[in-house]
Design a protein around this motif. Structure first.
Motif: not given
Length: 813
Positions: A355-371
């Motif tokens: 599980s990866l939860n990065l909600s409300s972390n001010k992420l910007e840009g594209l959804l990284t393919p590292n996921i």
């Protein structure tokens, strides 16, 4: 204990020392919380600790605790008020042996007069005690050159000390005990007696009665007497009445160490008894000079799967996450699991991230393919951020993924059909609300066509405004300038671009005067590059280093490049694209001002001119970063942008060797978001240009993929894209021919010297060949290219981790 490609030491304060036997000096000393300095009394040079850790706060002990006799390195410390997992990171080499020592002094640094309680994980061995046998209790502790303290052993009348004034040679054993300790020893008072050494394992309160521990004992011996004929000293060592060391005779004035064949299991409260017993033929009793006793700390769980570690570290870097406890191993031990992660930590398999939860972390840009590389991921929550671009299709290929929450972002386009199908079948819980530009139904053609119509109308109106502005500008220009040649040049420039692709009414806040440009470059004193349309100068603007491209107005392409590049750079913002700082467009000056890239272009480093060697890991990271920049242009911009001049000269490197794609003078936007190509006049660089584009003049995103494939081949081979000295001058032809011959290994840059994961590099070659396929439709999209490159990087990082992997084979010196 967290172990991976680094040794991770959790410290509160003090000084840490790391010992590697292959180093000429043998060790480094770290002054925690303080500056580097040279300690003249010990000859030790201390380094500041901020190069090994980036969390915590540097503090000083209280004034009352500052004693004249206190070593300087104990007057400062590093405390950790935030996070529960703070790690010092030291690179280790597999198979080497290390001594790790830490000193702790509270010193009432916080004025609370309350001793802190904390856990320390230092990897493998904790020193329980270190004895100097033969030294009297009144003697001072011996501190050796490695900073180890050897304490005099408190013996009774059953033992007798002996010593020598001669020097004992300790250089033949890597454990390197101090000469002073080896020049003394204890022997039984009665020559026919055995020598017994007992050590009780006291029960720490945090361990259960049945919690078995492991210890490692190092015994040091040297004969201090020059034995006469007929004299013999030979003895064996028993541990709890079992042979621990076969009979041996210490050598005269030469150190020897014995530590058994393995660590010793022992329960808390149990007593370990060693007996040194002379053999029947020995005329002299046994002796012992020194001893070290270590407690082995088992690793706190298994290491997280290497591909998961690489992926989540890349995610941290990609989004520049500031999470204090994202250090060490992501999943292990569970008590220090990274914030926002959940892991499968069962007893019988390698921990994996679920599980990866990065909600409300001010992420910007594209959804990284590292996921995509977190293979067992079941829950992904990226809600309430500022993510842009389209939702990538690779999410539908993550078979373990059951919950995706992307609500509250800025995604546009349509949801991939694979995700919609899984959601409709009840196989996936998908949340995409509050993305205003996202088509959530999958059937938005009617709305899109209306939007396209509006876009065409607005574009037409904008063109009229631009044309009127251009005519007005010419009239003003003609009135102000009487120089006929200048008028002809200006007319020529306008003629070349009757319908500028971008609004030439550029924002005033970025506009600089010629005087400001001249002043920032110190009157154009330092040239840092040359191009087809002008010269690039180094400058300083408001204390910030900049690169100033002064366009040659005699060039017929200068105006087109100026308008195109400013227009694009004003609307694109991505960490892997060069940033525009400003521009100048006075009559005698057309200039573009960019952020300054300290390490220049990639060509300079591959050619060897910079003197900086690029490892395979670094080359892969550069390729991935360029791919991310292109991915943003192709899928994160509306309408998409084709760069059209991807080459190593246009890949620039910042101070951290992070790559940024520059030079957008030839870039083109597709007419609409759904358009697949644009017909245009041929432009680009020989050797990088897409052959399908050359024959059809149809420019597509796959044209950039072809050029990227050439760059990837250059990174792999360190060969030029076009080299007339080769039998096949174009690198695409040469590499293809070598692969067809089965000589793939022959194209690998010999400077890499085998320092790479073979599958990683060969997969990258296969990918490069796929990118330069002559049929553009057979080339992968740049998003897929980024994914496959991340797989290559994961393999290479796993190799590096394996090389650094440090397990219980690491022993103290």
């Amino acid at each position: 204990m967290n172990f991976g490609d680094y040794l991770l030491v959790v410290l509160l304060l003090g000084v840490a020392l790391v010992q590697g036997q292959n180093e000429s000096q043998g060790f480094i000393s770290v002054n925690c919380g303080g500056a580097g300095y040279y300690e003249s009394t010990t000859g030790v040079t201390y380094s500041p600790d901020d190069i090994y850790i980036y969390t915590g706060v540097a503090r000083n002990i209280s004034h009352d605790d500052q004693k004249p006799s206190l070593p300087q390195h104990l007057s400062t410390l590093r405390s950790f008020p935030d996070g529960n997992n703070n790690c010092y990171q030291f690179i280790l080499t597999k198979g080497e042996r290390y001594l790790i020592r830490a000193e702790f002094l509270y010193g009432n640094y916080d004025g609370l007069d309350n001793f802190p309680v904390f856990d320390v994980s230092i990897g493998v061995l904790e020193t329980m005690f270190r004895y100097d046998y033969g030294a009297t209790p009144s003697d001072a502790n011996v501190q050796d050159r490695l900073g180890r303290h050897w304490v005099p052993y408190d013996f009774d009348s059953s033992l007798t000390p002996i010593h020598t004034k001669d020097v004992v040679n300790t250089s033949l054993i890597v454990e390197d005990p101090p000469e002073a300790s080896m020049e003394t020893a204890l022997i039984p008072t009665r020559t026919d007696d055995v020598m017994s050494l007992s050590f009780e394992m006291k029960k720490p309160t945090r361990y259960d009665d049945d919690d078995k521990r492991f210890v490692q004992v190092y015994m040091y011996f040297a004969e201090l007497y020059d034995l006469k004929d007929g004299e013999t000293r030979e003895f064996k060592i028993l541990k709890n009445e079992v042979i621990w060391q076969e009979p041996f005779s210490p050598t005269y004035l030469e150190a020897r160490v014995e530590y058994g064949k393995s660590t010793l299991p022992v329960l808390p409260g149990e007593t370990l008894e060693f007996v040194l017993e002379k053999t029947q033929r020995s005329t002299l009793p046994p002796l012992i000079n020194a001893l070290e006793f270590y407690l082995l700390h088992e690793f706190s769980g298994k290491h997280t799967a290497a591909e998961d570690v690489t992926a989540v570290r890349n995610i941290k870097t990609y989004y520049r996450l500031n999470k204090p406890n994202w250090q060490g191993d992501p999943c292990s031990p569970p008590i220090y699991m990274w914030d926002g992660l959940k892991c499968d930590n069962d007893l019988y398999s390698i921990p994996t991230i679920t599980s990866l939860n990065l909600s409300s972390n001010k992420l910007e840009g594209l959804l990284t393919p590292n996921i995509f590389n977190i293979r067992k991921l079941a829950v992904l929550d990226l809600s309430n951020n500022n993510l842009t671009g389209t939702i990538p299709g690779f999410l539908s290929q993550m078979h373990e993924l059951k919950i995706i929450n992307l609500r509250g972002n800025k995604f546009h386009g349509t949801i991939p059909q694979g995700l919609l199908a899984k959601s409709n079948e009840g196989l996936l819980q998908l949340s995409v609300e509050d993305n205003p530009s996202l088509c959530v139904t999958g059937h938005c053609n009617h709305d899109d066509s209306n939007n396209h119509l509006l876009a065409i109308i607005f574009a037409s109106l904008a063109s009229i405004v631009v044309l009127v502005s251009a005519i007005a500008g010419i009239v003003v220009f003609l009135k102000k300038r009487k120089n006929g040649q200048a008028i002809r040049n200006a007319a020529s420039n306008i003629e070349l671009n009757p319908n500028p692709p971008y609004n030439s009414n550029l924002p005033m806040k970025l506009e600089l005067s010629y005087a400001e440009v001249e002043r920032s470059t110190n009157k154009f004193a330092r040239i840092i590059g040359r191009g087809g349309c002008g010269i690039v100068y180094h400058g300083v603007l408001e204390s910030q280093q900049v690169a100033v491209k002064l366009l040659d107005k005699s060039s017929r392409d200068a105006y087109n490049q100026f308008i195109a590049e400013v227009g694009i750079l004003l609307r694109v913002h991505h960490r892997n694209l060069v940033k525009l700082i400003g521009y100048c467009r006075e009559a005698d000056c057309m200039a573009l001002i960019y952020e300054f890239m300290v390490n220049g272009d990639l060509k300079n480093h591959l050619s060897g001119k910079s003197g900086h060697f690029l490892s395979w890991e670094t080359r892969l990271k550069i390729a991935i970063q360029v791919a991310h920049g292109l991915e943003y242009l192709h899928h994160g911009c509306n309408p998409p942008i084709i760069h059209r001049d991807v080459k190593i000269r246009n890949i620039l490197l910042d101070e951290n060797f992070e790559a940024k794609l520059g030079d957008f003078g030839l870039s083109k936007s597709l007419p609409t978001d759904e358009a697949t190509h644009v017909s245009t006049v041929l432009a680009g660089t020989h050797g990088y240009m897409d052959p399908a584009y050359l024959t059809s003049s149809r420019l597509t995103d796959k044209s950039d993929v072809y050029s990227f494939g050439i760059v990837l081949l250059e990174l792999i081979t360190n060969q030029n894209a076009n080299d007339e000295s080769r039998e096949r001058p174009l690198i695409a032809d040469w590499a293809n021919s070598m692969v067809v011959k089965g000589a793939t290994s022959n194209i690998i840059d010999p400077k890499l010297d085998g320092q790479f994961d073979t599958k990683s590099l060969h997969d990258a070659i296969d990918l490069a060949i796929a990118c330069i396929n002559e049929v553009s439709g057979n080339r992968p999209g740049i998003d897929r290219v980024a994914l496959r490159l991340n797989d290559c990087l994961a393999l290479e990082m796993a190799r590096i981790q394996q090389d650094y992997w440090t397990q219980s084979s690491i022993m103290p010196r």
